[in-house]
Design a protein around this motif. Structure first.
Motif, PDB file in Angstrom:
ATOM      1  N   ALA A  42       0.823  -1.206   0.000  1.00  0.00           N
ATOM      2  CA  ALA A  42       0.000   0.000   0.000  1.00  0.00           C
ATOM      3  C   ALA A  42       0.863   1.264   0.000  1.00  0.00           C
ATOM      4  O   ALA A  42       0.542   2.248  -0.672  1.00  0.00           O
ATOM      5  CB  ALA A  42      -0.929  -0.008   1.214  1.00  0.00           C
ATOM      6  N   ARG A  43       1.984   1.241   0.722  1.00  0.00           N
ATOM      7  CA  ARG A  43       2.851   2.414   0.760  1.00  0.00           C
ATOM      8  C   ARG A  43       3.541   2.641  -0.579  1.00  0.00           C
ATOM      9  O   ARG A  43       3.780   3.781  -0.988  1.00  0.00           O
ATOM     10  CB  ARG A  43       3.904   2.230   1.857  1.00  0.00           C
ATOM     11  CG  ARG A  43       4.805   3.432   2.070  1.00  0.00           C
ATOM     12  CD  ARG A  43       5.730   3.211   3.240  1.00  0.00           C
ATOM     13  NE  ARG A  43       6.608   2.084   3.022  1.00  0.00           N
ATOM     14  CZ  ARG A  43       7.770   2.145   2.355  1.00  0.00           C
ATOM     15  NH1 ARG A  43       8.157   3.303   1.839  1.00  0.00           N
ATOM     16  NH2 ARG A  43       8.521   1.079   2.207  1.00  0.00           N
ATOM     17  N   LEU A  44       3.853   1.551  -1.283  1.00  0.00           N
ATOM     18  CA  LEU A  44       4.494   1.667  -2.588  1.00  0.00           C
ATOM     19  C   LEU A  44       3.510   1.932  -3.719  1.00  0.00           C
ATOM     20  O   LEU A  44       3.934   2.145  -4.858  1.00  0.00           O
ATOM     21  CB  LEU A  44       5.290   0.399  -2.889  1.00  0.00           C
ATOM     22  CG  LEU A  44       6.477   0.112  -1.943  1.00  0.00           C
ATOM     23  CD1 LEU A  44       7.091  -1.243  -2.251  1.00  0.00           C
ATOM     24  CD2 LEU A  44       7.528   1.213  -2.055  1.00  0.00           C
ATOM     25  N   GLY A  45       2.219   1.887  -3.426  1.00  0.00           N
ATOM     26  CA  GLY A  45       1.218   2.164  -4.442  1.00  0.00           C
ATOM     27  C   GLY A  45       0.832   0.966  -5.284  1.00  0.00           C
ATOM     28  O   GLY A  45       0.201   1.140  -6.330  1.00  0.00           O
ATOM     29  N   TYR A  46       1.191  -0.238  -4.860  1.00  0.00           N
ATOM     30  CA  TYR A  46       0.831  -1.448  -5.613  1.00  0.00           C
ATOM     31  C   TYR A  46      -0.571  -1.905  -5.208  1.00  0.00           C
ATOM     32  O   TYR A  46      -0.896  -1.968  -4.019  1.00  0.00           O
ATOM     33  CB  TYR A  46       1.823  -2.564  -5.355  1.00  0.00           C
ATOM     34  CG  TYR A  46       3.226  -2.266  -5.824  1.00  0.00           C
ATOM     35  CD1 TYR A  46       3.454  -1.437  -6.913  1.00  0.00           C
ATOM     36  CD2 TYR A  46       4.322  -2.817  -5.174  1.00  0.00           C
ATOM     37  CE1 TYR A  46       4.727  -1.164  -7.346  1.00  0.00           C
ATOM     38  CE2 TYR A  46       5.611  -2.548  -5.598  1.00  0.00           C
ATOM     39  CZ  TYR A  46       5.809  -1.719  -6.682  1.00  0.00           C
ATOM     40  OH  TYR A  46       7.078  -1.445  -7.109  1.00  0.00           O
ATOM     41  N   GLU A  47      -1.383  -2.212  -6.180  1.00  0.00           N
ATOM     42  CA  GLU A  47      -2.723  -2.718  -5.903  1.00  0.00           C
ATOM     43  C   GLU A  47      -2.673  -4.235  -5.794  1.00  0.00           C
ATOM     44  O   GLU A  47      -3.280  -4.969  -6.577  1.00  0.00           O
ATOM     45  CB  GLU A  47      -3.687  -2.270  -7.001  1.00  0.00           C
ATOM     46  CG  GLU A  47      -3.868  -0.756  -7.075  1.00  0.00           C
ATOM     47  CD  GLU A  47      -4.851  -0.341  -8.156  1.00  0.00           C
ATOM     48  OE1 GLU A  47      -5.333  -1.251  -8.881  1.00  0.00           O
ATOM     49  OE2 GLU A  47      -5.138   0.860  -8.271  1.00  0.00           O
ATOM     50  N   LYS A  48      -1.938  -4.691  -4.828  1.00  0.00           N
ATOM     51  CA  LYS A  48      -1.781  -6.123  -4.599  1.00  0.00           C
ATOM     52  C   LYS A  48      -1.956  -6.394  -3.114  1.00  0.00           C
ATOM     53  O   LYS A  48      -1.676  -5.543  -2.278  1.00  0.00           O
ATOM     54  CB  LYS A  48      -0.401  -6.606  -5.053  1.00  0.00           C
ATOM     55  CG  LYS A  48      -0.145  -6.463  -6.543  1.00  0.00           C
ATOM     56  CD  LYS A  48       1.236  -6.983  -6.908  1.00  0.00           C
ATOM     57  CE  LYS A  48       1.493  -6.844  -8.401  1.00  0.00           C
ATOM     58  NZ  LYS A  48       2.843  -7.365  -8.778  1.00  0.00           N
ATOM     59  N   THR A  49      -2.417  -7.578  -2.811  1.00  0.00           N
ATOM     60  CA  THR A  49      -2.579  -8.011  -1.424  1.00  0.00           C
ATOM     61  C   THR A  49      -2.138  -9.459  -1.302  1.00  0.00           C
ATOM     62  O   THR A  49      -2.208 -10.231  -2.267  1.00  0.00           O
ATOM     63  CB  THR A  49      -4.033  -7.882  -0.947  1.00  0.00           C
ATOM     64  OG1 THR A  49      -4.885  -8.629  -1.837  1.00  0.00           O
ATOM     65  CG2 THR A  49      -4.477  -6.431  -0.898  1.00  0.00           C
ATOM     66  N   VAL A  50      -1.697  -9.790  -0.134  1.00  0.00           N
ATOM     67  CA  VAL A  50      -1.298 -11.153   0.194  1.00  0.00           C
ATOM     68  C   VAL A  50      -2.330 -11.724   1.154  1.00  0.00           C
ATOM     69  O   VAL A  50      -2.598 -11.140   2.209  1.00  0.00           O
ATOM     70  CB  VAL A  50       0.103 -11.194   0.831  1.00  0.00           C
ATOM     71  CG1 VAL A  50       0.454 -12.608   1.279  1.00  0.00           C
ATOM     72  CG2 VAL A  50       1.148 -10.679  -0.148  1.00  0.00           C
ATOM     73  N   ILE A  51      -2.933 -12.840   0.772  1.00  0.00           N
ATOM     74  CA  ILE A  51      -3.936 -13.500   1.610  1.00  0.00           C
ATOM     75  C   ILE A  51      -3.338 -14.822   2.086  1.00  0.00           C
ATOM     76  O   ILE A  51      -3.117 -15.727   1.279  1.00  0.00           O
ATOM     77  CB  ILE A  51      -5.236 -13.754   0.839  1.00  0.00           C
ATOM     78  CG1 ILE A  51      -5.806 -12.426   0.313  1.00  0.00           C
ATOM     79  CG2 ILE A  51      -6.259 -14.462   1.723  1.00  0.00           C
ATOM     80  CD1 ILE A  51      -7.039 -12.596  -0.542  1.00  0.00           C
ATOM     81  N   PRO A  52      -3.026 -14.936   3.365  1.00  0.00           N
ATOM     82  CA  PRO A  52      -2.429 -16.200   3.851  1.00  0.00           C
ATOM     83  C   PRO A  52      -3.476 -17.296   3.980  1.00  0.00           C
ATOM     84  O   PRO A  52      -4.621 -17.047   4.389  1.00  0.00           O
ATOM     85  CB  PRO A  52      -1.855 -15.816   5.221  1.00  0.00           C
ATOM     86  CG  PRO A  52      -2.716 -14.677   5.666  1.00  0.00           C
ATOM     87  CD  PRO A  52      -3.127 -13.930   4.426  1.00  0.00           C
ATOM     88  N   ARG A  53      -3.080 -18.487   3.635  1.00  0.00           N
ATOM     89  CA  ARG A  53      -3.911 -19.672   3.837  1.00  0.00           C
ATOM     90  C   ARG A  53      -3.070 -20.684   4.615  1.00  0.00           C
ATOM     91  O   ARG A  53      -2.074 -21.183   4.099  1.00  0.00           O
ATOM     92  CB  ARG A  53      -4.379 -20.257   2.506  1.00  0.00           C
ATOM     93  CG  ARG A  53      -5.379 -19.369   1.771  1.00  0.00           C
ATOM     94  CD  ARG A  53      -5.822 -20.002   0.469  1.00  0.00           C
ATOM     95  NE  ARG A  53      -6.893 -19.252  -0.160  1.00  0.00           N
ATOM     96  CZ  ARG A  53      -6.715 -18.202  -0.951  1.00  0.00           C
ATOM     97  NH1 ARG A  53      -5.479 -17.776  -1.210  1.00  0.00           N
ATOM     98  NH2 ARG A  53      -7.740 -17.567  -1.477  1.00  0.00           N
ATOM     99  N   ILE A  54      -3.485 -20.943   5.829  1.00  0.00           N
ATOM    100  CA  ILE A  54      -2.698 -21.781   6.729  1.00  0.00           C
ATOM    101  C   ILE A  54      -3.375 -23.126   6.888  1.00  0.00           C
ATOM    102  O   ILE A  54      -4.565 -23.202   7.223  1.00  0.00           O
ATOM    103  CB  ILE A  54      -2.532 -21.108   8.105  1.00  0.00           C
ATOM    104  CG1 ILE A  54      -1.845 -19.742   7.956  1.00  0.00           C
ATOM    105  CG2 ILE A  54      -1.733 -21.982   9.046  1.00  0.00           C
ATOM    106  CD1 ILE A  54      -2.777 -18.584   7.972  1.00  0.00           C
ATOM    107  N   HIS A  55      -2.632 -24.159   6.615  1.00  0.00           N
ATOM    108  CA  HIS A  55      -3.113 -25.536   6.796  1.00  0.00           C
ATOM    109  C   HIS A  55      -2.047 -26.313   7.556  1.00  0.00           C
ATOM    110  O   HIS A  55      -1.185 -26.949   6.949  1.00  0.00           O
ATOM    111  CB  HIS A  55      -3.408 -26.201   5.450  1.00  0.00           C
ATOM    112  CG  HIS A  55      -4.430 -25.483   4.620  1.00  0.00           C
ATOM    113  ND1 HIS A  55      -5.785 -25.620   4.827  1.00  0.00           N
ATOM    114  CD2 HIS A  55      -4.305 -24.602   3.600  1.00  0.00           C
ATOM    115  CE1 HIS A  55      -6.448 -24.869   3.963  1.00  0.00           C
ATOM    116  NE2 HIS A  55      -5.566 -24.242   3.211  1.00  0.00           N
ATOM    117  N   PRO A  56      -2.065 -26.251   8.888  1.00  0.00           N
ATOM    118  CA  PRO A  56      -1.036 -26.963   9.657  1.00  0.00           C
ATOM    119  C   PRO A  56      -1.109 -28.467   9.423  1.00  0.00           C
ATOM    120  O   PRO A  56      -2.192 -29.040   9.231  1.00  0.00           O
ATOM    121  CB  PRO A  56      -1.373 -26.613  11.118  1.00  0.00           C
ATOM    122  CG  PRO A  56      -2.222 -25.383  11.039  1.00  0.00           C
ATOM    123  CD  PRO A  56      -2.980 -25.498   9.754  1.00  0.00           C
TER     124      PRO A  56
END
Length: 260
Positions: A163-177
């Motif tokens: 967001a600070r760099l102006g990129y319209e990208k997000t990281v969505i974690p998916r955790i499966h222990p």
């Protein structure tokens, strides 16, 4: 400093750092570059020895660029010690950070559970800073009792940087222990059975203590002598006490397996 003249030349640095240099595999490097950029003819034509020499030369130049302050092409003792002091200070700062900031988190009187925290180590990069300056950086502290804490906090930090760099990208974690292995399950079952046996033994130990209390009081008060003088036999006295103690112990002894 092989010639003991008080300076380290590029040849001496190259010879000393050569043992720590990573080995270069040109074919793998070319495949990686071709996959990203679509072509790497100069890498395909270079053999491993030449690529190794290029990498070593590049690392030496980077080392002297960062440490050779007067630009004379050699490192003096003062310049070498300055670099060592910076590395030591960074290590001391990291160790102090881990010790003191962790203690502050543990001593926090907040009633809610804390699964992680951020410690900002460096602010945003200035507009006139060189490109190799890493700029903003933060350390992530996580509660290891939660398997989801580390990836979630890392994803939040990464999204903030995007967001600070102006990129319209997000990281969505998916955790499966991973599920517990049979060995881990067996160890947990053994611990649970051991604790259960300790608790049961501890609880049932109060019953014999209560029985022994009556015997001690009888010895002090002399009630047995009074009953014998009244016509009761010693066999009747102790048999009645034994039957009462067995009945007193039977009730909780049967309740334990019934509850299990």
């Amino acid at each position: 400093d092989k010639d003991h003249n008080g300076h380290i030349t590029k040849d001496e640095a190259h010879e000393g750092l050569q043992r720590f240099m990573p080995k270069v595999n040109v074919s793998e490097l070319a495949k990686s570059v071709m996959a990203k950029k679509g072509g790497a003819p100069e890498l395909a034509e270079m053999d491993d020895s030449k690529a190794q020499a290029e990498v070593e030369q590049l690392l030496i130049e980077a080392l002297f660029f960062a440490t050779d302050r007067d630009g004379d092409g050699r490192l003096s003792q003062e310049e070498y010690c300055t670099v060592g002091k910076r590395v030591r200070d960074r290590m001391e700062k990291a160790r102090s950070l881990v010790e003191h900031f962790s203690e502050q988190l543990l001593d926090n009187p907040a009633s809610c559970s804390r699964y992680g925290a951020y410690y900002v180590m460096r602010g945003p990069r200035a507009s006139d800073a060189p490109m190799w300056d890493p700029g903003a950086d933060a350390a992530i502290f996580v509660n290891t009792t939660s398997s989801h804490a580390a990836p979630v906090f890392q994803a939040v930090l990464t999204n903030a940087r995007f967001a600070r760099l102006g990129y319209e990208k997000t990281v969505i974690p998916r955790i499966h222990p991973f599920p517990q292995t049979k060995n881990e399950q067996h160890n947990l079952e053994r611990i649970a059975v051991f604790l259960l046996a300790i608790y049961i033994t501890f609880c049932l130990s109060f019953i014999p203590a209560g029985i022994a209390n009556f015997v001690v009081k009888e010895r002090v008060s002399g009630s047995q002598q009074l009953q014998i003088l009244s016509g009761a036999s010693r066999l009747t006295f102790w048999l009645s006490n034994y039957i009462y103690d067995v009945l007193l112990y039977t009730v909780p002894a049967l309740c334990v397996p019934a509850c299990l």
